[in-house]
Design a protein around this motif. Structure first.
Motif, mmCIF file in Angstrom:
data_model
loop_
_atom_site.group_PDB
_atom_site.id
_atom_site.type_symbol
_atom_site.label_atom_id
_atom_site.label_comp_id
_atom_site.label_asym_id
_atom_site.label_seq_id
_atom_site.Cartn_x
_atom_site.Cartn_y
_atom_site.Cartn_z
ATOM 1 N N UNK A 235 -69.090 -57.085 53.164
ATOM 2 C CA UNK A 235 -68.008 -57.382 54.107
ATOM 3 C C UNK A 235 -66.641 -57.150 53.478
ATOM 4 N N UNK A 236 -65.667 -56.799 54.305
ATOM 5 C CA UNK A 236 -64.276 -56.695 53.880
ATOM 6 C C UNK A 236 -63.404 -57.174 55.023
ATOM 7 N N UNK A 237 -62.098 -56.928 54.933
ATOM 8 C CA UNK A 237 -61.184 -57.443 55.952
ATOM 9 C C UNK A 237 -61.392 -56.795 57.310
ATOM 10 N N UNK A 238 -62.142 -55.703 57.366
ATOM 11 C CA UNK A 238 -62.389 -55.011 58.630
ATOM 12 C C UNK A 238 -63.752 -55.370 59.242
ATOM 13 N N UNK A 239 -64.524 -56.201 58.588
ATOM 14 C CA UNK A 239 -65.871 -56.521 59.060
ATOM 15 C C UNK A 239 -65.828 -57.611 60.119
ATOM 16 N N UNK A 240 -66.278 -57.286 61.318
ATOM 17 C CA UNK A 240 -66.374 -58.248 62.407
ATOM 18 C C UNK A 240 -67.617 -59.112 62.241
ATOM 19 N N UNK A 241 -68.746 -58.480 61.959
ATOM 20 C CA UNK A 241 -70.001 -59.205 61.778
ATOM 21 C C UNK A 241 -70.917 -58.381 60.885
ATOM 22 N N UNK A 242 -71.756 -59.073 60.130
ATOM 23 C CA UNK A 242 -72.693 -58.412 59.227
ATOM 24 C C UNK A 242 -73.938 -59.274 59.107
#
Length: 291
Positions: A235-242
């Motif tokens: 995950x990073x700052x652009x990850x909505x869901x994982x």
């Protein structure tokens, strides 16, 4: 009754001692849809609607096919089989089609108008993990199958923001054949019961940005080779869901949102966690915990 349940679980364990599907390139476990009508779902949230349209977005996952999709057969009155990978009611969907037609089709729906991303014709070998992804911006759209990317210049349809949950591996009502024709009442749209899914990541950014878009013509198509992600998606700052789908001890741990945004999945249906390499005592205890 207890003896019947015990016998059933014993049979599952014995079946599980055979050759199991290998872990995906991300390692760990995976999502399996056990029965028609089952799916994994996360409640509706703005993250899955308007936020996906600001700077483009990417949806990606690993898939493993255990059997081929059924193709249309008029002689046997068998409609083609379509597997639902990801679905948000009346908003957008990602489907897998059998060979002879586009392998994947991602579609947005806006009112009565539907449009989206034409599928990439690619016959995927069985019993192998395959990386698939779709990316959209206001100017172009792309799809990836393993290390092959194909994109085209075009506008992004603004899909409806609905209050339905986001569903993975199914959740669509079957589209039934209509009269006239040999497929009357036979389902076409079905759940992803012929394979496995791993490492689903939704991002509010294009993971494979195209270059020189301003110089590209309308509907121009391009292809390139990409580097397939290695290991677990991070995950990073652009990850909505994982979702990793890894079992971490607690019954619900397999469905946690690893992005830390609280978008935890719930399995809708009869979910059985059977570790093919585990012992009967472990499986029986897990079953009792879920009763």
């Amino acid at each position: 009754m207890r003896m019947l349940v015990f016998t059933t679980m014993l049979a599952l364990c014995l079946l599980g001692t055979g050759e199991a599907a290998p872990p995906s390139p991300a390692g760990g476990e995976y999502l399996r849809i056990y029965e028609q009508g089952d799916y994994a779902a996360v409640p509706d949230h703005d993250d899955f609607d308007v936020n996906l349209q600001k700077n483009g977005f990417t949806i990606e996952m690993w898939v493993y096919l255990e059997r081929p999709l059924k193709e249309r057969d008029d002689a046997r009155a068998q409609p083609l089989e379509v597997w639902s990978l990801l679905y948000k009611n009346e908003s957008y969907r990602w489907d897998m089609f059998p060979p002879g037609s586009p392998s994947f089709h991602f579609t947005f729906r806006e009112g009565f108008h539907a449009g989206g991303l034409p599928g990439l014709k690619a016959k995927l070998p069985l019993e192998q993990w395959h990386y698939i992804a779709v990316t959209f911006t206001e100017q172009y759209r792309q799809r990836c199958v393993n290390n092959r990317l194909r994109g085209t210049r075009g506008s992004l349809l603004r899909f409806d923001n609905t209050d339905g949950p986001l569903r993975i591996g199914g959740g669509r009502k079957p589209l039934l054949g209509i009269d006239p024709g040999p497929f009357l009442g036979k389902p076409v749209w079905v759940d992803f019961t012929g394979g496995l899914i791993d490492e689903v990541r939704i991002s509010n950014v294009v993971r494979y940005p195209a270059e020189g878009i301003a110089e590209k013509k309308w509907n121009e198509v391009w292809e390139k080779t990409i580097e397939v992600p290695k290991g677990r998606f991070e995950p990073d700052e652009h990850t909505i869901a994982l979702w990793h789908f890894d079992f971490e001890g607690a019954p619900e741990s397999k469905w946690r949102d690893a992005a830390g945004n609280g978008h935890h999945l719930t399995y809708n249906g009869t979910y059985l966690h059977v570790n093919p390499h585990g012992k009967l005592a472990t499986t029986w205890a897990d079953f009792k915990m879920r009763r």
